[in-house]
Design an enzyme around this catalytic site. Structure first.
Site, PDB file in Angstrom:
ATOM      1  N   ASP A  46       8.927  55.768  35.352  1.00 34.16           N
ATOM      2  CA  ASP A  46       8.420  54.677  35.932  1.00 34.16           C
ATOM      3  C   ASP A  46       7.592  55.013  37.069  1.00 34.16           C
ATOM      4  O   ASP A  46       7.835  55.058  38.320  1.00 34.16           O
ATOM      5  CB  ASP A  46       9.657  53.850  36.348  1.00 34.16           C
ATOM      6  CG  ASP A  46      10.478  53.533  35.444  1.00 34.16           C
ATOM      7  OD1 ASP A  46      10.257  52.495  34.646  1.00 34.16           O
ATOM      8  OD2 ASP A  46      11.622  53.844  35.470  1.00 34.16           O
ATOM      9  N   HIS A  60      18.588  60.084  33.370  1.00 30.21           N
ATOM     10  CA  HIS A  60      19.423  59.747  34.469  1.00 30.21           C
ATOM     11  C   HIS A  60      20.405  61.004  35.054  1.00 30.21           C
ATOM     12  O   HIS A  60      20.294  61.350  36.299  1.00 30.21           O
ATOM     13  CB  HIS A  60      20.374  58.746  34.331  1.00 30.21           C
ATOM     14  CG  HIS A  60      19.746  57.287  33.780  1.00 30.21           C
ATOM     15  ND1 HIS A  60      19.962  56.653  32.866  1.00 30.21           N
ATOM     16  CD2 HIS A  60      19.046  56.416  34.844  1.00 30.21           C
ATOM     17  CE1 HIS A  60      19.196  55.554  32.722  1.00 30.21           C
ATOM     18  NE2 HIS A  60      18.631  55.448  33.932  1.00 30.21           N
ATOM     19  N   GLN A 104       6.349  52.373  39.673  1.00 30.65           N
ATOM     20  CA  GLN A 104       7.803  52.206  40.670  1.00 30.65           C
ATOM     21  C   GLN A 104       8.067  53.504  41.706  1.00 30.65           C
ATOM     22  O   GLN A 104       8.086  53.047  42.786  1.00 30.65           O
ATOM     23  CB  GLN A 104       9.088  52.006  39.685  1.00 30.65           C
ATOM     24  CG  GLN A 104      10.367  52.300  40.347  1.00 30.65           C
ATOM     25  CD  GLN A 104      11.625  52.056  39.520  1.00 30.65           C
ATOM     26  OE1 GLN A 104      11.764  50.640  39.522  1.00 30.65           O
ATOM     27  NE2 GLN A 104      12.310  52.897  39.051  1.00 30.65           N
ATOM     28  N   MET A 106      12.864  58.992  27.066  1.00 29.18           N
ATOM     29  CA  MET A 106      14.381  58.266  27.056  1.00 29.18           C
ATOM     30  C   MET A 106      14.274  57.238  28.168  1.00 29.18           C
ATOM     31  O   MET A 106      13.641  57.218  29.239  1.00 29.18           O
ATOM     32  CB  MET A 106      15.166  59.542  27.762  1.00 29.18           C
ATOM     33  CG  MET A 106      15.507  60.551  26.687  1.00 29.18           C
ATOM     34  SD  MET A 106      16.604  61.854  27.384  1.00 29.18           S
ATOM     35  CE  MET A 106      16.528  62.932  26.254  1.00 29.18           C
ATOM     36  N   SER A 107      14.973  56.189  27.694  1.00 26.15           N
ATOM     37  CA  SER A 107      15.049  54.871  28.237  1.00 26.15           C
ATOM     38  C   SER A 107      16.096  54.181  27.950  1.00 26.15           C
ATOM     39  O   SER A 107      16.489  54.235  26.783  1.00 26.15           O
ATOM     40  CB  SER A 107      13.547  54.180  27.907  1.00 26.15           C
ATOM     41  OG  SER A 107      13.895  52.792  28.382  1.00 26.15           O
TER      42      SER A 107
HETATM   43  O1  PAF Z   1      14.611  52.330  37.505  1.00 29.45           O
HETATM   44  C1  PAF Z   1      15.613  51.659  37.756  1.00 29.45           C
HETATM   45  O2  PAF Z   1      16.455  51.762  37.028  1.00 29.45           O
HETATM   46  C2  PAF Z   1      15.566  50.499  38.786  1.00 29.45           C
HETATM   47  O3  PAF Z   1      14.177  49.906  38.948  1.00 29.45           O
HETATM   48  C3  PAF Z   1      16.207  50.901  40.335  1.00 29.45           C
HETATM   49  C4  PAF Z   1      15.361  51.789  40.786  1.00 29.45           C
HETATM   50  C5  PAF Z   1      17.664  51.419  40.011  1.00 29.45           C
HETATM   51  C6  PAF Z   1      16.390  49.620  41.265  1.00 29.45           C
HETATM   52  O4  PAF Z   1      16.873  48.566  40.381  1.00 29.45           O
END
Ligand code: PAF
Length: 282
Positions: free
Chosen positions: A153, A37, A156, A187-188
């Protein structure tokens, strides 16, 4: 770092910045932050004047209520980490703020098509609709110039690219490479839920992805996938899927593409924890 809990206050603060011609970068998260992050925030800092991150554990994207309840929450540490890296604004809304009509009162639906029928879409019904709803709402609140998301992801990211097309929101999507622990584990936030022995075993996902990547030109895909499945099962995983797909459109492949990138994707359960990871070919 400023912290806002209400959309109206956030918008008002950002209105001033936008008027001053500032470029706004946004990294949405569900908290339980790790270096992956932080790398999104760092990427945003290199390209934008104002960097916003959000922390919101979005109930509508959890198809499994147990997974939602057990999702790690480390808000104090998250605030410290975001402050340390130089995030300008944290948006930390409540469920009521994001879903004023209640979580079941949300009727937006997106035509993601094929993308939400495969892989995570097939195993997590409605998951991507929930992701679409919340990212759309967050984008409406922040109206960023740039949006930063993690390649971990992979599917996503493709969904969000499609969401931007569908909604016509002009934010530029930046996909930031997956960060890995020194032993290769992606990492997760979910890694926090692994027991020490599961944490050891968890390395096998990235090892298996590497095995697939190394053999992608040498062996038939069904053999690669069978061997990969066995490697994961032998280590103690219950795989949901192991696939090789076209990295452009996620069409599942039976043989190598003549040109263009391919992506290998794995989802597998280790005890109670479901992990996903992917690697792309050069
Ligand atoms: O990847 C994530 O942490 C979530 O899916 C996101 C993009 C913040 C949406 O809730």
């Amino acid at each position: 770092m400023y912290l806002f809990k209400r959309v109206a206050d956030l918008r008002e603060a950002l209105r001033q910045e936008k008027k001053a011609g500032k470029r706004i970068g946004f990294a949405p998260t569900m908290g339980a932050l790790h270096q992956g992050h932080i790398s999104l925030v760092n990427a945003a800092k290199t390209q934008c004047d104002i960097v916003i991150s959000s922390i919101f554990v979005n109930p509508t994207q959890f198809n499994d209520p147990k997974d939602f309840e057990k999702y790690p929450v480390t808000i104090k540490e998250d605030i410290l980490a975001l402050t340390a890296v130089g995030t300008d604004i944290l948006f930390l809304p409540s469920v009521e703020e994001m879903y004023p009509g209640g979580v079941n009162g949300e009727h937006r639906h997106y035509g993601f098509g094929y993308l939400e029928t495969v892989l995570e879409g097939a195993y997590r019904p409605n998951h991507f609709q929930g992701v679409g709803i919340i990212v759309h709402k967050l984008l409406e609140a922040v109206v960023p110039d740039d949006l930063f998301m993690g390649q971990k992801d992979f599917q996503q990211c493709m969904i969000i690219k499609k969401l931007l097309e569908i909604t016509g929101i002009p934010a530029k999507l930046h996909i930031i490479p997956t960060l890995r622990e020194t032993d290769g584990l992606a990492m997760s936030s979910r890694n926090m839920r692994l027991s020490p022995s599961e944490r050891q075993t968890a390395i096998q996902i990235s090892r298996t992805l590497l095995y697939m990547k190394e053999n992608i030109k040498q062996l038939p895909f069904d053999i690669i996938k069978q061997n990969a499945w066995k490697q994961l099962e032998d280590a103690g995983f219950q795989p949901d899927y192991i696939e090789i797909a076209d990295a452009e459109n996620l069409q599942l492949l039976k043989e190598p593409l003549p040109s263009g990138q391919m992506v290998m994707l794995i989802a597998a359960k280790l005890g109670e924890v479901r992990l996903i990871d992917n690697m792309v070919t050069a």
